[in-house]
Design an enzyme around this catalytic site. Sequence first.
Site, PDB file in Angstrom:
ATOM      1  N   SER A  16       0.847  -1.201   0.000  1.00  0.00           N
ATOM      2  CA  SER A  16       0.000   0.000   0.000  1.00  0.00           C
ATOM      3  C   SER A  16       0.879   1.247   0.000  1.00  0.00           C
ATOM      4  O   SER A  16       2.110   1.151  -0.005  1.00  0.00           O
ATOM      5  CB  SER A  16      -0.949   0.016   1.218  1.00  0.00           C
ATOM      6  N   GLY A  19       5.085   2.622  -1.006  1.00  0.00           N
ATOM      7  CA  GLY A  19       5.730   1.467  -1.641  1.00  0.00           C
ATOM      8  C   GLY A  19       4.971   1.003  -2.870  1.00  0.00           C
ATOM      9  O   GLY A  19       5.565   0.762  -3.934  1.00  0.00           O
ATOM     10  N   TYR A 150       9.825   6.692  17.167  1.00  0.00           N
ATOM     11  CA  TYR A 150       9.752   6.693  15.688  1.00  0.00           C
ATOM     12  C   TYR A 150      10.786   7.659  15.106  1.00  0.00           C
ATOM     13  O   TYR A 150      11.511   7.316  14.170  1.00  0.00           O
ATOM     14  CB  TYR A 150       8.333   7.081  15.256  1.00  0.00           C
TER      15      TYR A 150
HETATM   16  N1  NAP Z   1       2.687   8.645   5.110  1.00  0.00           N
HETATM   17  C1  NAP Z   1       3.495   9.548   5.639  1.00  0.00           C
HETATM   18  O1  NAP Z   1       3.092  10.683   5.980  1.00  0.00           O
HETATM   19  C2  NAP Z   1       4.966   9.223   5.805  1.00  0.00           C
HETATM   20  C3  NAP Z   1       5.851  10.286   6.076  1.00  0.00           C
HETATM   21  C4  NAP Z   1       7.200   9.998   6.229  1.00  0.00           C
HETATM   22  C5  NAP Z   1       7.659   8.698   6.111  1.00  0.00           C
HETATM   23  N2  NAP Z   1       6.770   7.690   5.863  1.00  0.00           N
HETATM   24  C6  NAP Z   1       7.319   6.325   5.752  1.00  0.00           C
HETATM   25  O2  NAP Z   1       6.924   5.762   4.519  1.00  0.00           O
HETATM   26  C7  NAP Z   1       6.976   4.336   4.614  1.00  0.00           C
HETATM   27  C8  NAP Z   1       5.726   3.757   3.981  1.00  0.00           C
HETATM   28  O3  NAP Z   1       4.595   4.173   4.711  1.00  0.00           O
HETATM   29  P1  NAP Z   1       3.237   4.614   4.019  1.00  0.00           P
HETATM   30  O4  NAP Z   1       2.973   6.011   4.410  1.00  0.00           O
HETATM   31  O5  NAP Z   1       3.215   4.254   2.595  1.00  0.00           O
HETATM   32  O6  NAP Z   1       2.207   3.727   4.880  1.00  0.00           O
HETATM   33  P2  NAP Z   1       1.283   2.465   4.503  1.00  0.00           P
HETATM   34  O7  NAP Z   1       0.330   2.812   3.430  1.00  0.00           O
HETATM   35  O8  NAP Z   1       0.761   1.989   5.808  1.00  0.00           O
HETATM   36  O9  NAP Z   1       2.324   1.399   3.912  1.00  0.00           O
HETATM   37  C9  NAP Z   1       3.237   0.721   4.736  1.00  0.00           C
HETATM   38  C10 NAP Z   1       3.740  -0.494   3.993  1.00  0.00           C
HETATM   39  O10 NAP Z   1       4.743  -1.132   4.797  1.00  0.00           O
HETATM   40  C11 NAP Z   1       4.402  -2.497   4.941  1.00  0.00           C
HETATM   41  N3  NAP Z   1       4.887  -2.952   6.234  1.00  0.00           N
HETATM   42  C12 NAP Z   1       4.589  -2.480   7.470  1.00  0.00           C
HETATM   43  N4  NAP Z   1       5.274  -3.152   8.395  1.00  0.00           N
HETATM   44  C13 NAP Z   1       6.023  -4.064   7.740  1.00  0.00           C
HETATM   45  C14 NAP Z   1       6.941  -5.059   8.148  1.00  0.00           C
HETATM   46  N5  NAP Z   1       7.216  -5.274   9.439  1.00  0.00           N
HETATM   47  N6  NAP Z   1       7.527  -5.821   7.197  1.00  0.00           N
HETATM   48  C15 NAP Z   1       7.250  -5.643   5.879  1.00  0.00           C
HETATM   49  N7  NAP Z   1       6.382  -4.732   5.440  1.00  0.00           N
HETATM   50  C16 NAP Z   1       5.784  -3.944   6.357  1.00  0.00           C
HETATM   51  C17 NAP Z   1       2.890  -2.570   4.815  1.00  0.00           C
HETATM   52  O11 NAP Z   1       2.534  -3.853   4.332  1.00  0.00           O
HETATM   53  P3  NAP Z   1       1.733  -4.979   5.165  1.00  0.00           P
HETATM   54  O12 NAP Z   1       0.850  -4.261   6.155  1.00  0.00           O
HETATM   55  O13 NAP Z   1       0.976  -5.703   4.086  1.00  0.00           O
HETATM   56  O14 NAP Z   1       2.802  -5.793   5.804  1.00  0.00           O
HETATM   57  C18 NAP Z   1       2.651  -1.519   3.739  1.00  0.00           C
HETATM   58  O15 NAP Z   1       2.838  -2.081   2.457  1.00  0.00           O
HETATM   59  C19 NAP Z   1       7.167   4.020   6.089  1.00  0.00           C
HETATM   60  O16 NAP Z   1       8.524   3.687   6.329  1.00  0.00           O
HETATM   61  C20 NAP Z   1       6.825   5.331   6.789  1.00  0.00           C
HETATM   62  O17 NAP Z   1       7.481   5.465   8.009  1.00  0.00           O
HETATM   63  C21 NAP Z   1       5.449   7.920   5.699  1.00  0.00           C
END
Ligand code: NAP
Length: 251
Positions: A16, A19, A150
Site C-alpha cells: 500500500s 511502496g 519513531y
Molecule cells: N505517510 C506519511 O506521511 C509518511 C511520512 C514519512 C515517512 N513515511 C514512511 O513511509 C513508509 C511507507 O509508509 P506509508 O505512508 O506508505 O504507509 P502504509 O500505506 O501503511 O504502507 C506501509 C507499507 O509497509 C508495509 N509494512 C509495514 N510493516 C512491515 C513489516 N514489518 N515488514 C514488511 N512490510 C511492512 C505494509 O505492508 P503490510 O501491512 O501488508 O505488511 C505496507 O505495504 C514508512 O517507512 C513510513 O514510516 C510515511
Amino acid sequence: MQKLKNKVALITGATSGIGKATAIDFIKNGASVIVTGRFQESIDKTVVELGEQASGIVSDAGKMNDLKQLGDKVKAISPQIDVLFVNAGYGKYAPIEHIDERHYDEQFSVLVKGALFSVQQIVPLMKPGGSIILNTSIVTEIGMKNSVVYSAAKAAVQSFAKTFASEMAPKEIRVNAISPGPIETNYFNRSNLTEAEIEGVADFVLPQVPLGRFGQPSEIAKVATFLASEDASFLHGAEIFVNGGFPNIKV
Ligand SMILES: NC(=O)c1ccc[n+]([C@@H]2O[C@H](COP(=O)([O-])OP(=O)(O)OC[C@H]3O[C@@H](n4cnc5c(N)ncnc54)[C@H](OP(=O)(O)O)[C@@H]3O)[C@@H](O)[C@H]2O)c1
C-alpha cells in the site's frame, strides 16, 4: 521515455501507500518489481493489481528470521537487483511516560534492524550502477511530541544513508534517501492513534504545509524513480525532502 527499462527493483513494504505507488511508477518506467509485505493475502492481491511485471515475497522487516532469508528468496526470483527501495514501516506514537520496551523494540526492529539487514541481504545481488533508496521522514528534522521512538529510529535510517553511501561507493552503488512530509496513505490509520488523534495531527500539520495539502504517494514515487534512474547518476549520499515546504518554508 522508460527510465528503468529492464531493471529489477525490490521494494520493501509495497502492499500500500508509498511502496505500492513506487511499484506502479517503476513498472510504468519499464522495471520488473518484487514487493514485500507481512501477509500472503495482501502480497497476492498487490501482485495481481501490479500485473505480470510484479512478483511478491512475504517478509516481515521486523523479524530476523525473515530478513536472513530475504536474499535467497529474492535470488529465486531474480539473480540481480538493480534498485532497492527500503520502505517498509509504520509509526507508533506515545509520550515518554508511556513508552515501554515493546514499543521501542517494535519500532527499532521494523525501521532500523529491517533497513540494515535488508541492505546487507541485497547488496550481494547488486552490480555497479545499482541504486539503494532509503525512506526516512520529516520527523528527523523537527521535534514532534509523542514521536520519540519513531523519530529516533528514522534518524538512524537517515544516518545509514550516509554510511552506506560511503561503503557502497567503491562498488559503484549509489545510496540516497527520500524524506517524505505528510503523505496521504494508510500510515496514520495503521498507527496506534485514534481517529480523533489522527484528525488532530491533520489539523495541526496541514496549516503548516505551505502547499496547503498532504502529498500523494505518487509524488514520492516519482522522486524514487528519479533516484533509481540514470538521471540521478551523480547523486550519492543525498536526502531529498519531499514535503510541500513543511516545516522550513513559511508563507
Ligand atoms: N505517510 C506519511 O506521511 C509518511 C511520512 C514519512 C515517512 N513515511 C514512511 O513511509 C513508509 C511507507 O509508509 P506509508 O505512508 O506508505 O504507509 P502504509 O500505506 O501503511 O504502507 C506501509 C507499507 O509497509 C508495509 N509494512 C509495514 N510493516 C512491515 C513489516 N514489518 N515488514 C514488511 N512490510 C511492512 C505494509 O505492508 P503490510 O501491512 O501488508 O505488511 C505496507 O505495504 C514508512 O517507512 C513510513 O514510516 C510515511
